[in-house]
Scaffold this active site. Structure first.
Site, mmCIF file in Angstrom:
data_model
loop_
_atom_site.group_PDB
_atom_site.id
_atom_site.type_symbol
_atom_site.label_atom_id
_atom_site.label_comp_id
_atom_site.label_asym_id
_atom_site.label_seq_id
_atom_site.Cartn_x
_atom_site.Cartn_y
_atom_site.Cartn_z
ATOM 1 N N ASP A 27 0.852 -1.194 0.000
ATOM 2 C CA ASP A 27 0.000 0.000 0.000
ATOM 3 C C ASP A 27 0.892 1.249 0.000
ATOM 4 O O ASP A 27 1.617 1.475 0.966
ATOM 5 C CB ASP A 27 -0.877 -0.074 1.265
ATOM 6 C CG ASP A 27 -1.663 1.195 1.525
ATOM 7 O OD1 ASP A 27 -1.779 2.023 0.601
ATOM 8 O OD2 ASP A 27 -2.165 1.337 2.661
ATOM 9 N N ASP A 35 -1.851 -1.178 -3.833
ATOM 10 C CA ASP A 35 -2.102 -0.446 -5.090
ATOM 11 C C ASP A 35 -0.948 -0.638 -6.064
ATOM 12 O O ASP A 35 0.082 -1.221 -5.718
ATOM 13 C CB ASP A 35 -2.324 1.046 -4.793
ATOM 14 C CG ASP A 35 -1.260 1.611 -3.873
ATOM 15 O OD1 ASP A 35 -0.081 1.459 -4.210
ATOM 16 O OD2 ASP A 35 -1.610 2.170 -2.799
ATOM 17 N N ASP A 104 -5.380 -10.976 -15.333
ATOM 18 C CA ASP A 104 -6.422 -11.940 -15.011
ATOM 19 C C ASP A 104 -7.686 -11.521 -15.767
ATOM 20 O O ASP A 104 -8.177 -10.412 -15.563
ATOM 21 C CB ASP A 104 -6.664 -11.860 -13.488
ATOM 22 C CG ASP A 104 -7.179 -13.142 -12.901
ATOM 23 O OD1 ASP A 104 -8.028 -13.766 -13.547
ATOM 24 O OD2 ASP A 104 -6.753 -13.493 -11.792
ATOM 25 N N ASP A 208 -10.154 -16.721 -15.819
ATOM 26 C CA ASP A 208 -10.991 -17.054 -14.671
ATOM 27 C C ASP A 208 -12.098 -18.043 -15.080
ATOM 28 O O ASP A 208 -12.725 -17.865 -16.138
ATOM 29 C CB ASP A 208 -11.621 -15.738 -14.180
ATOM 30 C CG ASP A 208 -12.253 -15.857 -12.823
ATOM 31 O OD1 ASP A 208 -11.509 -16.072 -11.863
ATOM 32 O OD2 ASP A 208 -13.486 -15.712 -12.726
ATOM 33 N N GLU A 275 -8.113 -21.345 -15.632
ATOM 34 C CA GLU A 275 -8.524 -21.829 -14.313
ATOM 35 C C GLU A 275 -9.654 -22.821 -14.519
ATOM 36 O O GLU A 275 -10.786 -22.438 -14.854
ATOM 37 C CB GLU A 275 -9.016 -20.677 -13.426
ATOM 38 C CG GLU A 275 -9.297 -21.162 -12.016
ATOM 39 C CD GLU A 275 -10.333 -20.351 -11.235
ATOM 40 O OE1 GLU A 275 -10.441 -20.550 -10.025
ATOM 41 O OE2 GLU A 275 -11.053 -19.536 -11.847
ATOM 42 N N HIS A 341 -5.309 -17.392 -4.321
ATOM 43 C CA HIS A 341 -6.160 -16.494 -3.533
ATOM 44 C C HIS A 341 -7.514 -17.116 -3.172
ATOM 45 O O HIS A 341 -8.333 -16.444 -2.557
ATOM 46 C CB HIS A 341 -6.380 -15.198 -4.332
ATOM 47 C CG HIS A 341 -7.128 -15.444 -5.601
ATOM 48 N ND1 HIS A 341 -6.582 -16.142 -6.661
ATOM 49 C CD2 HIS A 341 -8.384 -15.134 -5.968
ATOM 50 C CE1 HIS A 341 -7.476 -16.234 -7.618
ATOM 51 N NE2 HIS A 341 -8.585 -15.638 -7.231
ATOM 52 N N ASP A 342 -7.758 -18.365 -3.590
ATOM 53 C CA ASP A 342 -9.019 -19.042 -3.241
ATOM 54 C C ASP A 342 -8.795 -20.211 -2.291
ATOM 55 O O ASP A 342 -9.757 -20.866 -1.873
ATOM 56 C CB ASP A 342 -9.680 -19.618 -4.499
ATOM 57 C CG ASP A 342 -10.081 -18.556 -5.490
ATOM 58 O OD1 ASP A 342 -10.436 -17.442 -5.069
ATOM 59 O OD2 ASP A 342 -10.039 -18.843 -6.706
#
Ligand code: GLC
Length: 564
Positions: A27, A35, A104, A208, A275, A341-342
């Site tokens: 950040d 960011d 992505d 995705d 994915e 991230h899942d």
């Protein structure tokens, strides 16, 4: 003279990919949200780590109901992450460091706040009506969903919209309506979006849930299945066989169309990784047919999620490698993924044991295929348990009514992480209170995971035995050793004595052996080949190699160069 076609392996087969979840990496404004300028400030770190490609979870404009996987404009950047010029600078700065960049792409659905959907839902005769999948409800009154199809996160995937008295289809959550790819305008628009980013220099896309783009047009009901939990290997979940909604045959043809968009570009070649949760046989179908020794005509790669929950033992990995070699022999290439991230972070499934994590990453970086490293994996960041009721993850919120003991049971089984926030906590850079992700006085969007005081980049950089330095050494060796990034793979025979795994990577004259002791007991191997040379060891121990005898300490991994 070039003697084997393997010499021509394209860059995307020999690279290592590092996934950044932009919200959690760095950040720069101290508002608690990562960011793009923050990421740019850490590119030197990534270059020094030795990864070749960076994949970013989406930072396009979005209401952030699913933290970017709900896009409201594919050609602009969400203001909390930066501007288009920050994004262009990011691409440039990555290329300046001889690395590649992967975006992505969420092709399957948009946000329900996307202007296309707002128009589409406004009336039956709106020109965008047919951009999404609308159907009448079941007769006689239309107040029941058109058929029994469930979404991949459970519950009906059909959602009623009063305005036009019809139902729209959403494979994921209700605020993520599916685009209708049977409409050629949609296809054209999304292919042009890919070109928009390719023209800006993006080197590839992670696609995705690309196996859910097409469903059966005649809306046949999915059959019943006696399976509740989703799995990497089959399309059954929530007591339904997703025969007509997941891995529909039209997706395979779509993969080829996407490939031809990529093939419009060269220098460098661009690539796609899908994915997809499916059997190896189905995954291979997405990669299309072989067209020459290094090319197929479908997706370049698909994630092979079979490794996510692989048991930490030699036999499990021997079987996995052998199956990957059977299905994904050149020109196909496996991928190696353990966290994202899942998913629950891999080290949390290994009891936060750094020695096991070292064996795990040795396997990931030395077996044939493209490794995908999830941010923070290299320092050993663990999952951080955040109660469902405090979740920011919309999937967790959907299940926040579940009693805590059920959540505990599921999480303890090691394969299911109901709250995806747990693996998305801020990157751990330093030992200061917000782990250097944002200033000490800011409030980070998710709490920092436990143990950050020692599990962080700063502390590990100065410790030669750290997990971070193990990653660095392996990434460097992989880059410098053709057998490791481009060689063929031979499994060595299993031993009756000891839970270790060994295989060779071979590239022309170069032979490299990998020995991984998955056990807490030591192991001996009396004959490993001529003039062995120790190239890498997870443990600095001078007794490891004695002439041609190998002594493996508990959880030790070594890489040995062999003279042919
Ligand atoms: C994919 C993403 C996940 C997202 C979902 C819907 O599975 O990895 O994070 O929530 O698709 O886009």
């Amino acid at each position: 003279m070039v003697t084997s076609s393997i010499k021509f392996l394209p860059w995307w087969k020999t690279t290592t990919v590092y996934q950044i979840y932009p919200r959690s990496f760095k950040d720069s404004t101290n508002n608690g949200i990562g960011d793009i300028p923050g990421i740019i400030s850490k590119l030197d770190y990534l270059q020094d780590l030795g990864v070749g490609t960076i994949w970013f979870s989406p930072f396009f404009s979005s209401p952030q109901a699913d933290h970017g996987y709900d896009v409201s404009d594919y050609r602009s950047i969400a203001s909390e992450y930066g501007t288009m010029s920050d994004c262009e600078r990011l691409i440039q700065e990555i290329h300046n460091r001889d690395m590649y960049v992967v975006f992505d792409m969420v092709l399957n659905h948009t946000s329900n706040q996307h202007p296309w959907f707002l128009q589409s839902r406004s009336s039956m005769d709106n020109p965008k009506r047919n951009w999404y999948i609308w159907r009448d409800g079941q007769k006689p009154r239309g107040k029941k969903p058109p058929n029994n199809w469930k979404s991949i996160v459970g519950g009906s995937g059909w959602h009623y919209d009063e305005q036009t008295d019809q139902w729209y289809w959403a494979q994921f959550l209700p605020f993520q309506p599916d685009l209708n790819y049977r409409n050629t305008e949609v296809k054209q628009e999304m292919f042009d979006t890919l070109r928009f980013w390719l023209d800006k220099g993006v080197d590839g896309f992670r696609l995705d849930i690309i196996n859910t783009v097409f469903e059966d047009e005649s809306l046949q009901n999915n059959p019943f299945a006696l399976t509740f939990f989703p799995s990497e290997e089959h399309d059954k979940s929530f007591f339904q066989n997703k025969l007509y909604t997941v891995n529909h045959p039209d997706n395979f043809a779509f993969a080829k169309e996407l490939r031809s968009v990529m093939d419009e570009y060269s220098d460098p070649e661009r690539f796609l990784v899908g994915e997809i949760a499916a059997s190896l046989e189905t995954l291979k179908r997405y990669c299309g047919e072989k067209i020459d020794d290094i090319k197929t005509n479908g997706l370049h790669l698909t994630f092979l999620f079979q490794s996510l929950n692989a048991r930490f033992d030699a036999n499990t990995f021997r079987n996995l490698i052998s199956r990957y070699e059977q299905y994904f022999i050149e020109p196909y290439s496996p991928t190696w993924v353990f966290s994202n991230h899942d998913q629950m972070r891999r080290i949390s499934k290994l009891g936060n044991d750094v020695n096991k994590a070292k064996i795990n990453v040795m396997l990931q970086l030395t077996a044939r295929g493209v490794p995908f490293i999830y941010y923070g994996e290299e320092v050993g960041m663990s999952n951080h348990r955040i109660p469902l009721r405090n979740a920011q993850d919309p999937v967790a919120l959907k299940y926040s009514w579940l009693p805590q003991f059920i959540v505990n049971l599921l999480t303890r089984s090691g394969s299911i992480s109901l709250n995806r926030d747990d693996c998305r906590t801020p990157m751990q850079w330093t030992s200061s209170p917000n782990a250097g992700f944002c200033s000490d006085k800011s409030i980070s969007w998710l709490p920092v995971s436990l143990g950050y005081e020692t599990i962080n980049v700063d502390s590990e950089e100065s410790n030669p035995d750290s997990l971070l330095n193990c990653y660095k050494a392996l990434l460097k060796l992989r880059k410098e050793t053709p057998a490791l990034h481009s060689g063929s793979l031979n499994l060595l025979p299993p031993s009756l004595f000891g839970n270790f795994l060994s295989y060779q990577r071979i590239y022309d004259e170069q032979v490299v052996q990998i020995w991984l002791n998955f056990s807490k007991k030591p192991s001996y191997v009396s004959e490993i080949g001529k003039n062995p040379k120790l190239l890498f060891s997870t443990i600095s121990d001078t007794d490891t190699l004695n002439e041609s005898k190998l002594h493996l300490a508990p959880y030790q991994g070594v890489i040995i160069g062999i003279c042919p």
